[in-house]
Design a protein around this motif. Structure first.
Motif, mmCIF file in Angstrom:
data_model
loop_
_atom_site.group_PDB
_atom_site.id
_atom_site.type_symbol
_atom_site.label_atom_id
_atom_site.label_comp_id
_atom_site.label_asym_id
_atom_site.label_seq_id
_atom_site.Cartn_x
_atom_site.Cartn_y
_atom_site.Cartn_z
ATOM 1 N N VAL A 1 24.055 -14.179 -26.520
ATOM 2 C CA VAL A 1 23.812 -12.737 -26.429
ATOM 3 C C VAL A 1 22.361 -12.431 -26.086
ATOM 4 O O VAL A 1 21.536 -13.327 -25.941
ATOM 5 C CB VAL A 1 24.205 -12.026 -27.749
ATOM 6 N N ASP B 1 31.186 -2.454 -28.644
ATOM 7 C CA ASP B 1 29.936 -3.200 -28.586
ATOM 8 C C ASP B 1 29.048 -2.993 -29.829
ATOM 9 O O ASP B 1 29.037 -3.831 -30.726
ATOM 10 C CB ASP B 1 29.180 -2.831 -27.305
ATOM 11 N N GLU C 1 16.650 -3.696 -29.265
ATOM 12 C CA GLU C 1 16.419 -4.889 -30.096
ATOM 13 C C GLU C 1 15.671 -4.514 -31.372
ATOM 14 O O GLU C 1 15.888 -5.106 -32.422
ATOM 15 C CB GLU C 1 15.647 -5.961 -29.308
ATOM 16 N N HIS D 1 29.405 -13.391 -22.770
ATOM 17 C CA HIS D 1 28.885 -12.207 -22.106
ATOM 18 C C HIS D 1 28.575 -12.644 -20.667
ATOM 19 O O HIS D 1 27.938 -13.691 -20.469
ATOM 20 C CB HIS D 1 27.548 -11.795 -22.723
ATOM 21 N N LEU E 1 25.468 -13.475 -35.334
ATOM 22 C CA LEU E 1 24.364 -14.431 -35.201
ATOM 23 C C LEU E 1 24.352 -15.462 -36.326
ATOM 24 O O LEU E 1 23.744 -16.517 -36.198
ATOM 25 C CB LEU E 1 23.026 -13.674 -35.217
ATOM 26 N N HIS F 1 21.015 -16.305 -29.250
ATOM 27 C CA HIS F 1 20.288 -15.546 -28.234
ATOM 28 C C HIS F 1 20.066 -16.391 -26.986
ATOM 29 O O HIS F 1 19.773 -17.581 -27.096
ATOM 30 C CB HIS F 1 18.941 -15.112 -28.813
ATOM 31 N N ARG G 1 31.044 -10.618 -32.923
ATOM 32 C CA ARG G 1 30.043 -11.594 -32.488
ATOM 33 C C ARG G 1 28.916 -11.583 -33.520
ATOM 34 O O ARG G 1 28.283 -10.542 -33.730
ATOM 35 C CB ARG G 1 29.537 -11.241 -31.097
ATOM 36 N N LEU H 1 22.811 1.694 -22.230
ATOM 37 C CA LEU H 1 21.855 0.663 -21.805
ATOM 38 C C LEU H 1 21.567 0.742 -20.302
ATOM 39 O O LEU H 1 21.060 -0.200 -19.694
ATOM 40 C CB LEU H 1 22.355 -0.728 -22.229
HETATM 41 O O1 LIG Z 1 25.604 -5.425 -25.063
HETATM 42 C C1 LIG Z 1 24.996 -6.419 -25.465
HETATM 43 N N1 LIG Z 1 24.706 -7.424 -24.620
HETATM 44 C C2 LIG Z 1 24.024 -8.536 -24.994
HETATM 45 N N2 LIG Z 1 23.589 -8.715 -26.230
HETATM 46 C C3 LIG Z 1 23.862 -7.746 -27.119
HETATM 47 C C4 LIG Z 1 24.557 -6.588 -26.793
HETATM 48 N N3 LIG Z 1 24.658 -5.840 -27.898
HETATM 49 C C5 LIG Z 1 24.046 -6.521 -28.888
HETATM 50 N N4 LIG Z 1 23.562 -7.660 -28.405
HETATM 51 C C6 LIG Z 1 22.791 -8.675 -29.101
HETATM 52 O O2 LIG Z 1 23.400 -8.984 -30.297
HETATM 53 C C7 LIG Z 1 22.416 -9.163 -31.269
HETATM 54 C C8 LIG Z 1 22.995 -8.773 -32.603
HETATM 55 O O3 LIG Z 1 24.127 -9.532 -32.869
HETATM 56 C C9 LIG Z 1 21.259 -8.280 -30.839
HETATM 57 O O4 LIG Z 1 20.041 -8.834 -31.196
HETATM 58 C C10 LIG Z 1 21.400 -8.180 -29.369
HETATM 59 O O5 LIG Z 1 20.517 -9.088 -28.759
#
Ligand SMILES: O=c1[nH]cnc2c1ncn2[C@@H]1O[C@H](CO)[C@@H](O)[C@H]1O
Length: 711
Positions: A526, A642, A409, A557, A449, A494, A447, A616
């Motif tokens: 996410v 991803d 993050e 997700h 924000l 989020h 994806r 991860l």
């Molecule tokens: O693999 C993932 N799983 C869940 N959330 C993700 C993953 N990769 C990125 N982000 C989320 O996407 C935001 C940016 O767009 C990041 O802040 C992270 O929380």
């Protein structure tokens, strides 16, 4: 100023320590402790929260936050930056104790869901994503026509079986009862199985399980029983038949290959075997260690050239290699940097000295900093390290999921001030399209924000501006590269939000979807699933579109966890109940047979991101990734990358390599790759007409790839 740690060879850029008296400018006493990855859960009531880098990087917000925090709340959402921009996730390790989280209840709809026709259990007004069904297996589908998936008895009962029944080649003739009892039963069962199989059709774009699980089991038992009861030693031909049947179930297992494709497939198999038998098997290693081996791999080189179709699971600010961010963006004028106690950095573009940021040192103009340091490449290297997880020793750097997610993050937060500067935002997206295009990808679903972007003079732009920017840049790119198809956006928030925030954001998503149907594909949540709130917590927000009769496709997700039985472990079923169009990651799917069956029956593809799951820390050896078993049973899936930039990858080819070599092993062949590439179009959010166009374009590229590489 010389930031400690930035001098010397390749050390990572550290914030000054001890921190100077004027910094860091922190809010509540404990709000910027280095290293703590979690914060208490946000409490309602909600209020306006800053959600742009300008606001987050703004002292006024900080002062206001500090003032309001004096009210005694350990963490007040009204004063906190937007969760995506928090140095630490704004939710606690026990996120569900708030009044707004109702304890998990059984899902009354679930059994109903299974008993009704596929689309009925879902809320009305949430139409399922149109499944693409090509009427004829012709034109650009020629190469995709596949063998009949349902096998007639004579297919699974090898001709030789008649002979075997009366005695295997080595039979001593000790099974006289076989002819009388065993064979008629087997034939009867075989006929039943045949009747239950779907009709012989050309390849359906919404693939069905070609044999029901029960049928497969019965069939296997039948043949094994045959071997055991009817003969002394199994007939090798029957064994071959079983092996072939099993192979036909895997992804691409029924794709008919042309002569040229078969030649290339054989060649690929030979190359892959060399890697399997070599001293280092990259998919068994951490990607950071494996990357140099992959880069030298001839299989990888072929995959780079291969038209891979679409990348359907990507996050907005991790799609461009970090070297571009550092070498291009941080060298632009007016770029400031500050250093956090969490050993990260923040950037901002500003025409004047920016106001100090909570939890960060004073801002320094990068131009000034570069003029002062001895070695700018060391500095640049350090900056890159703050934007990626890549390191030589991943085991030491990331001992746990908590550590790796916290750092993960941070990389987004470090990039945020760069990529949300309005001019950079557009250039960044253009560069993303270029990098994927160079990797032979022709369409993206991102994806995003949709955080506020900012101009040098401090003006802010809203979400609609970002969507327009995405649309315009994609159009421009397609004009300049007519063999590229463009991009669509999945608006994400989020999962640390509370319910009323989620309701507001779903309302906004519905409006954006209505206003930008061309560019906006849908909605997702996410952030780390294990620490965020489960989908069920958001059920009232997520039901709003259905209640209003509004279409807002979901791309959730779900199942990005290796914990079984926690609340978030129900996300897979809940995603399906909320009629998700695809499943992001679906790592836990093999532990949820019902969810797996629903996803298969409904053609809800799993977006498999092998490198992400490994970095991860959900899995270490990719041969044991759960999608390996999904692949062996031909579960609907696509491969994606991803957050390639954060993982030190580019485009899609590295993940295709891991999927093809690691997940697929020696069983995966060119048909597997072909089906995966076509799946990426089939399961995209494109309209049927655009899917047709995309497939025609892809087929032309594919034919060229085959003719250039099959000699
Ligand atoms: O693999 C993932 N799983 C869940 N959330 C993700 C993953 N990769 C990125 N982000 C989320 O996407 C935001 C940016 O767009 C990041 O802040 C992270 O929380």
């Amino acid at each position: 100023m010389s930031p400690q740690g930035s001098e010397g060879s390749g050390g990572s850029l550290l914030s000054p320590s001890p921190l100077p008296p004027e910094g860091p400018h922190c809010g509540p006493a404990d709000s910027c402790k280095a290293g703590s990855p979690v914060k208490p859960a946000p409490l309602e009531p909600d209020g306006d929260r800053p959600d742009s880098p300008k606001e987050i990087l703004d002292l006024d917000s900080h002062n206001a936050a500090a003032r309001r925090s004096a009210s005694g709340f350990p963490y007040d959402p009204r004063t906190a930056p937007h969760p995506h921009m928090m140095p630490r996730p704004p939710y606690s390790t026990h996120p569900y104790h708030g009044a707004h989280y109702a304890p998990q209840r059984p899902h009354p709809h679930l059994m109903e869901a299974l008993q009704r026709p596929p689309h009925l259990p879902f809320p009305p007004g949430q139409p399922r994503m149109a499944l693409y069904g090509h009427p004829q297996a012709s034109g650009h589908f020629q190469g995709m026509q596949v063998q009949q998936r349902a096998l007639a008895p004579e297919h699974y009962l090898h001709p030789g079986q008649q002979a075997m029944c009366t005695g295997s080649p080595r039979s001593t003739g000790k099974t006289p009862s076989c002819r009388a009892s065993c064979c008629p039963k087997i034939h009867a069962l075989a006929h039943i199985l045949h009747r239950r199989s779907p009709p012989n059709t050309a390849y359906s774009m919404a693939p069905q399980p070609f044999l029901h699980g029960l049928q497969v089991t019965v069939l296997s038992v039948l043949l094994l029983c045959w071997a055991g009861v009817c003969g002394g030693s199994p007939d090798p031909r029957h064994r071959d038949s079983l092996i072939q049947q099993e192979a036909s179930q895997q992804t691409g297992g029924t794709v008919l290959l042309t002569e040229a494709e078969r030649r290339l497939s054989t060649h690929l198999h030979k190359l892959k075997r060399q890697e399997v038998e070599g001293p280092q098997f990259p998919p068994a290693m951490h990607f950071f260690k494996a990357r140099p081996f992959i880069q030298r791999s001839p299989v990888f080189k072929l995959l780079q050239k291969m038209p891979k179709g679409a990348a359907l699971h990507l996050h907005d600010f991790s799609v461009v290699g970090v070297d571009w961010l550092v070498k291009n963006v941080t060298y632009r004028r007016h770029c400031y940097i500050c250093f956090t106690p969490t050993q990260s950095v923040r950037f901002v573009f500003s025409a004047t000295q920016p106001r100090p940021l909570p939890c960060c040192s004073s801002w320094v103009l990068l131009e000034t900093l570069r003029a002062k340091v001895d070695n700018t490449s060391d500095l640049d290297h350090s900056l890159m390290q703050n934007l990626t997880l890549f390191t030589d020793d991943p085991a030491a750097a990331y001992p746990s999921q908590d550590v790796v997610w916290s750092r993960f993050e941070e990389t987004f937060l470090a990039a945020l001030g760069l990529v949300t500067h309005a001019p950079v935002f557009k250039d960044y997206f253009y560069e993303a399209l270029r990098q994927f295009y160079m990797d032979n990808v022709m369409y993206l679903e991102l994806r995003a924000l949709l955080v506020k972007t900012y101009e040098l003079d401090g003006r802010l732009h809203d979400r609609a501006w970002s969507l327009e920017a995405y649309r315009d840049v994609a159009r421009q790119f397609v004009t300049e590269h007519p063999d590229f198809l463009g991009a669509r956006i999945i608006f994400t928030v989020h999962r640390g939000l509370n319910l009323s925030e989620a309701e507001a954001v779903v309302e906004e998503a519905m409006q954006l979807q209505k206003k930008f149907p061309e560019v906006m594909a849908g909605f997702d949540m996410v952030g780390r699933e294990d620490r965020g709130r489960p989908l069920w917590y958001f059920r009232e927000a997520l039901s709003l579109p259905a209640e209003r009769g509004v279409t807002l496709p979901y791309f959730f997700h779900a199942g990005e966890t290796d914990w079984e039985g926690r609340d978030v472990d129900e996300n897979l079923l809940d995603a399906l109940l909320f009629n998700t169009s695809r499943i992001g990651h679906g790592f836990a799917l093999t532990r949820h047979p019902l969810a797996k069956e629903l996803s298969r029956k409904r053609g809800v593809a799993v977006e498999v991101c092998p490198i992400s799951n490994q970095v991860l820390k959900l899995v270490s050896d990719l041969r044991t990734h759960p999608a390996a078993s999904l692949m062996s049973e031909g579960h609907p899936m696509v491969v994606s990358s991803d957050d390639p930039a954060t993982f030190g990858a580019t485009g899609l080819s590295y993940d295709f390599y891991e999927a093809f070599v690691g997940l697929g092993g020696l069983s995966a062949h060119l048909g597997t790759l072909k089906e995966l590439a076509m799946n990426s179009i089939r399961y995209s959010s494109l309209s049927p007409q655009l899917k047709d166009k995309a497939l025609a374009l892809w087929q032309r590229k594919w034919d060229q790839f085959i003719s250039e590489n099959s000699q």
